[in-house]
Design a protein around this motif. Structure first.
Motif, short mmCIF file in Angstrom:
data_model
loop_
_atom_site.label_atom_id
_atom_site.label_comp_id
_atom_site.label_asym_id
_atom_site.label_seq_id
_atom_site.Cartn_x
_atom_site.Cartn_y
_atom_site.Cartn_z
N MET A 165 1.02 7.71 -14.38
CA MET A 165 1.95 6.58 -14.26
C MET A 165 2.18 6.22 -12.80
O MET A 165 2.08 7.06 -11.92
CB MET A 165 3.29 6.93 -14.93
N ARG A 166 2.52 4.98 -12.58
CA ARG A 166 2.89 4.49 -11.25
C ARG A 166 4.36 4.77 -11.00
O ARG A 166 5.16 4.91 -11.93
CB ARG A 166 2.66 2.98 -11.16
N PHE A 224 -5.06 5.88 -6.54
CA PHE A 224 -5.89 4.93 -7.26
C PHE A 224 -6.12 3.73 -6.35
O PHE A 224 -5.18 3.20 -5.74
CB PHE A 224 -5.18 4.50 -8.55
N LEU A 225 -7.37 3.31 -6.24
CA LEU A 225 -7.77 2.14 -5.46
C LEU A 225 -7.36 2.23 -3.99
O LEU A 225 -7.16 1.22 -3.33
CB LEU A 225 -7.19 0.85 -6.06
N ILE A 257 0.87 -1.17 0.00
CA ILE A 257 0.00 0.00 0.00
C ILE A 257 0.91 1.22 0.00
O ILE A 257 1.45 1.61 1.04
CB ILE A 257 -0.96 0.00 1.20
N GLU A 258 1.10 1.81 -1.18
CA GLU A 258 2.00 2.95 -1.33
C GLU A 258 1.57 4.13 -0.49
O GLU A 258 2.40 4.92 -0.06
CB GLU A 258 2.08 3.39 -2.80
N LEU A 259 0.26 4.27 -0.27
CA LEU A 259 -0.26 5.44 0.44
C LEU A 259 0.17 5.48 1.90
O LEU A 259 0.00 6.49 2.57
CB LEU A 259 -1.78 5.50 0.33
N ALA A 260 0.74 4.38 2.41
CA ALA A 260 1.23 4.36 3.78
C ALA A 260 2.51 5.20 3.92
O ALA A 260 2.90 5.55 5.02
CB ALA A 260 1.50 2.93 4.22
N TYR A 287 -0.12 5.62 -5.58
CA TYR A 287 -0.02 6.99 -6.09
C TYR A 287 0.01 6.91 -7.60
O TYR A 287 0.65 6.02 -8.17
CB TYR A 287 1.27 7.66 -5.60
N ILE A 288 -0.68 7.83 -8.23
CA ILE A 288 -0.61 7.97 -9.68
C ILE A 288 -0.04 9.35 -9.96
O ILE A 288 -0.57 10.36 -9.49
CB ILE A 288 -2.00 7.83 -10.35
#
Length: 120
Positions: free
Chosen positions: A81-82, A61-62, A11-14, A66-67
Motif C-alpha cells: 500500500m501507498r 515503486f517507480l 517524489i516520496e523517496l526524497a 514507498y510501498i
C-alpha cells in the motif's frame, strides 16, 4: 507499450519513509485486488476501510513512491500500500491526541492481541 501514469508529481523517496517496521496502521479506504494478488479475483476486496495491520516491509515503486507491505491479521492478507492509503495508530501527533482526549487511550489497544482468559 503504454505509458505508466504517475498520479503524483511528488517524489516520496526524497524524504524518509512515513511508517516504520512493526508500526500499527489503519486502512483509510477499501483496497481491492488490482490483479497483483494471487489467488483472488480482480476487484475482490482484500482490505476493508478501518482494518488494522502492521508494516512488515518497505520497498519502492517507480523510483518515486514507498510501498509498505502491511500484514492485516484479521483478514490474513499481506498487501502493498501507498502512504496515502494508510494512517498510523502508533505515532499520532500530540495535537491529534489532544483533540481525541480520553478516547486516545483506546487507540493503544486497537489491533493488539487480546490476552486469553483463564479457564476455570
Amino acid at each position: 507499450m503504454a505509458d505508466i501514469n504517475r498520479d503524483d508529481n511528488e517524489i516520496e523517496l526524497a524524504s524518509p519513509p512515513r511508517f516504520k517496521y512493526g508500526e500499527r496502521v489503519i486502512a483509510r479506504s477499501v483496497i481491492r485486488n488490482d490483479g497483483t494478488y494471487n489467488g483472488r479475483d480482480i476487484g475482490e476486496v482484500l482490505v476493508n476501510k478501518g482494518e488494522i495491520g502492521y508494516v512488515i516491509n518497505i520497498n519502492t515503486f517507480l523510483q518515486q513512491f514507498y510501498i509498505y507491505a502491511v500484514d492485516f491479521v484479521d483478514s490474513g492478507h499481506r498487501v502493498g500500500m501507498r502512504a496515502k492509503e494508510l494512517c498510523t495508530l502508533d505515532n499520532l501527533p500530540d495535537d491529534v491526541l489532544e483533540q481525541l482526549g480520553a478516547k486516545a487511550g483506546v487507540l493503544q489497544t486497537l489491533g493488539n492481541a487480546q490476552p486469553l482468559e483463564e479457564k476455570s
